[in-house]
Design a protein around this motif. Structure first.
Motif, PDB file in Angstrom:
ATOM      1  N   LEU A 124       0.749  -1.321   0.044  1.00  0.00           N
ATOM      2  CA  LEU A 124      -0.028   0.060  -0.031  1.00  0.00           C
ATOM      3  C   LEU A 124       0.758   1.280  -0.209  1.00  0.00           C
ATOM      4  CD1 LEU A 124      -2.944  -1.183   2.367  1.00  0.00           C
ATOM      5  CD2 LEU A 124      -2.904  -0.738  -0.280  1.00  0.00           C
ATOM      6  N   ARG A 128       0.852   4.145  -2.651  1.00  0.00           N
ATOM      7  CA  ARG A 128       0.834   5.510  -2.529  1.00  0.00           C
ATOM      8  C   ARG A 128       1.626   6.326  -3.079  1.00  0.00           C
ATOM      9  NH1 ARG A 128       1.092  10.070   0.178  1.00  0.00           N
ATOM     10  NH2 ARG A 128      -0.525  10.984   1.454  1.00  0.00           N
ATOM     11  N   HIS A 172      -5.708   6.078   0.952  1.00  0.00           N
ATOM     12  CA  HIS A 172      -4.464   5.554   1.418  1.00  0.00           C
ATOM     13  C   HIS A 172      -4.250   5.967   2.622  1.00  0.00           C
ATOM     14  CE1 HIS A 172      -2.683   2.782  -1.550  1.00  0.00           C
ATOM     15  NE2 HIS A 172      -3.233   3.588  -2.493  1.00  0.00           N
TER      16      HIS A 172
END
Length: 190
Positions: A124, A128, A172
């Motif tokens: 993640l 991002r 995010h």
């Protein structure tokens, strides 16, 4: 009701309507210069086929053939009255359709990917950062369009892309916070 708009057709008819007669190479070049295949769903590789199909359907018509130097002759097309009617329909469909049509690989990976903990957070964070980089790229592209005097509506398309990606960054940040809270709760409870 999900409406499928032929984006290649919309682009070709829109260009012929706003810029006047063009040949297929000019249309393809415009598609490549704007990277519309990436963000707009226009299949650059099928533009010539679409142009010929629209000629068969009498949405466009050849107006002349043009040869420059040793290059092959190119057919110049213009939009017909029927093509203008089709363009109005396509524009209306595109501008009033609010259904999300994009595939959501992130959603599928999160719901069914079986990834947790450090691996998930790493992926993640990587995503991002890639989105943040893409926003910077779009912003720079938008600035170049402004410098070249592109009309505001054209510039606004890039701004819209930036805003979509900014919303992804917000998500995010939220998911990072949720994962941190879950980790803390597990540490306290365990």
């Amino acid at each position: 009701m999900l409406i499928r708009v032929n984006m290649s057709r919309l682009m070709v008819l829109g260009l012929l309507s706003t810029t006047g007669p063009m040949h297929g190479h000019q249309i393809r070049r415009m598609a490549e210069m704007t990277s519309v295949e990436t963000w707009g769903g226009v299949s650059v590789g099928s533009l010539y086929r679409e142009l010929h199909r629209m000629e068969e359907e009498r949405l466009v018509q050849p107006v002349r053939s043009e040869r420059v130097g040793r290059r092959p002759a190119r057919t110049i097309y213009s939009i017909t009255d029927e093509g203008s009617r089709e363009l109005r329909i396509l524009r209306e469909q595109a501008l009033t359709d609010t259904h999300k049509r994009t595939i959501d690989p992130v959603g599928v990976a999160l719901l069914f990917g079986g990834m947790e903990g450090t691996e998930l957070r790493y992926m993640l964070r990587y995503r991002r950062q890639a989105i943040a980089n893409a926003i910077e790229f779009l912003s720079a592209e938008r600035d170049q369009l402004v410098a070249r005097g592109v009309p505001p509506i054209g510039v606004s398309v890039y701004r819209r892309g930036e805003l979509y990606m900014a919303a992804e960054l917000t998500w995010h940040d939220e998911i990072e916070s949720l994962l941190s809270q879950a980790e803390e709760a597990a540490t306290e409870g365990g």
